[in-house]
Design an enzyme around this catalytic site. Structure first.
Site, PDB file in Angstrom:
ATOM      1  CD  GLU A 156      12.732   2.820  -5.024  1.00  0.00           C
ATOM      2  OE1 GLU A 156      12.619   3.058  -6.240  1.00  0.00           O
ATOM      3  OE2 GLU A 156      12.140   1.874  -4.450  1.00  0.00           O
ATOM      4  NE  ARG A 177       0.257   0.616  -0.763  1.00  0.00           N
ATOM      5  CZ  ARG A 177       1.363   1.221  -0.373  1.00  0.00           C
ATOM      6  NH1 ARG A 177       1.751   2.359  -0.933  1.00  0.00           N
ATOM      7  NH2 ARG A 177       2.115   0.701   0.592  1.00  0.00           N
ATOM      8  CB  CYS A 208       8.759   5.432   0.378  1.00  0.00           C
ATOM      9  SG  CYS A 208       8.761   4.578   1.957  1.00  0.00           S
ATOM     10  CG  HIS A 230      11.219   0.997  -1.006  1.00  0.00           C
ATOM     11  ND1 HIS A 230      10.854   1.815  -2.048  1.00  0.00           N
ATOM     12  CD2 HIS A 230      10.357   1.286   0.018  1.00  0.00           C
ATOM     13  CE1 HIS A 230       9.812   2.565  -1.669  1.00  0.00           C
ATOM     14  NE2 HIS A 230       9.509   2.270  -0.427  1.00  0.00           N
TER      15      HIS A 230
HETATM   16  N1  PCA Z   1       7.164   2.584   3.455  1.00  0.00           N
HETATM   17  C1  PCA Z   1       6.120   3.391   2.855  1.00  0.00           C
HETATM   18  C2  PCA Z   1       6.094   4.658   3.646  1.00  0.00           C
HETATM   19  C3  PCA Z   1       6.835   4.371   4.904  1.00  0.00           C
HETATM   20  C4  PCA Z   1       7.547   3.103   4.648  1.00  0.00           C
HETATM   21  O1  PCA Z   1       8.371   2.565   5.396  1.00  0.00           O
HETATM   22  C5  PCA Z   1       6.272   3.570   1.338  1.00  0.00           C
HETATM   23  O2  PCA Z   1       6.866   2.698   0.683  1.00  0.00           O
HETATM   24  O3  PCA Z   1       5.812   4.573   0.806  1.00  0.00           O
END
Ligand code: PCA
Length: 202
Positions: free
Chosen positions: A78, A88, A141, A165
């Protein structure tokens, strides 16, 4: 160098979260850096509290958070966190907020201060799919991407932070239609490669 690496607990309908599973499997040292592993609850603000406690206890140079992005096909590093909580779905404590700031006094957004392009290159060198992502979403996240940058910018200067991610594990994608996944071993290798890039470039 000391690197705090965080992963989340499972949320939504999932029984596992690949992020904490991957973090748990990292070696204790990567490219000479000490790796400190931390599980973070998928909960608004509590996630940041737990990370801040670990910052105070361990005084890491870098905070790298990892999260599940179900439906994404590659490792996405990111670039930016935005000052928005627009959930959401409910977090693990039932919070579901719309268009709220993470920190009302904070700026609209922060770029992460890790070498995102080098991190992606190092992962790709290992023939693992990866790219820079320009949105971490608006759930927990992004809350952590933005929130940790804000904490370090305002209270712990000199520390760097960022977010990666990762896709579903194959066991999570099994039974979901047209849903990408990546093996546990590849995801561990990808995070190791990203950390090598961090150690080498900062
Ligand atoms: N993914 C979520 C929150 C915790 C995670 O592992 C997200 O992409 O916001």
């Amino acid at each position: 160098m000391k690197i705090l690496v965080t992963g989340f607990d499972p949320f939504g309908k999932e029984m596992v979260n690949p992020s904490i599973e991957t973090v748990k499997r990292l070696p204790e040292r990567i490219a000479g850096a000490e790796i400190i592993k931390l599980e973070v609850p998928t909960i608004r603000y509590k996630s940041l509290q737990v990370i801040e406690e670990a910052i105070i206890r361990h005084d890491p140079d870098v905070i790298l958070s990892v999260g599940q992005a179900g439906g994404r096909s590659d490792i996405s590093v990111e670039r930016i966190g935005i000052n928005v909580d627009d959930f959401r779905m409910e977090d693990n404590e039932g919070n579901q907020v719309t268009d709220e700031p993470v920190f009302p006094e904070g700026p609209d957004a922060y770029f992460v201060n890790l070498p995102v392009k080098s991190m992606v290159s190092r992962i790709l060198e290992r023939s693992i799919p990866a790219s820079v992502s320009n949105t971490a979403g608006t759930f927990v996240c992004n809350h952590v991407t933005y929130g940790v940058r804000h904490l370090t910018a305002t209270k712990y200067p000199g520390k760097r932070s960022g977010f990666i991610h990762i896709p579903y594990l194959p066991q999570q994608a099994a039974g979901k239609k047209n849903t990408p996944s990546m093996s546990q071993d590849l995801m561990v290798e990808a995070i190791v490669a990203a950390i090598e890039a961090i150690v080498e470039t900062i």
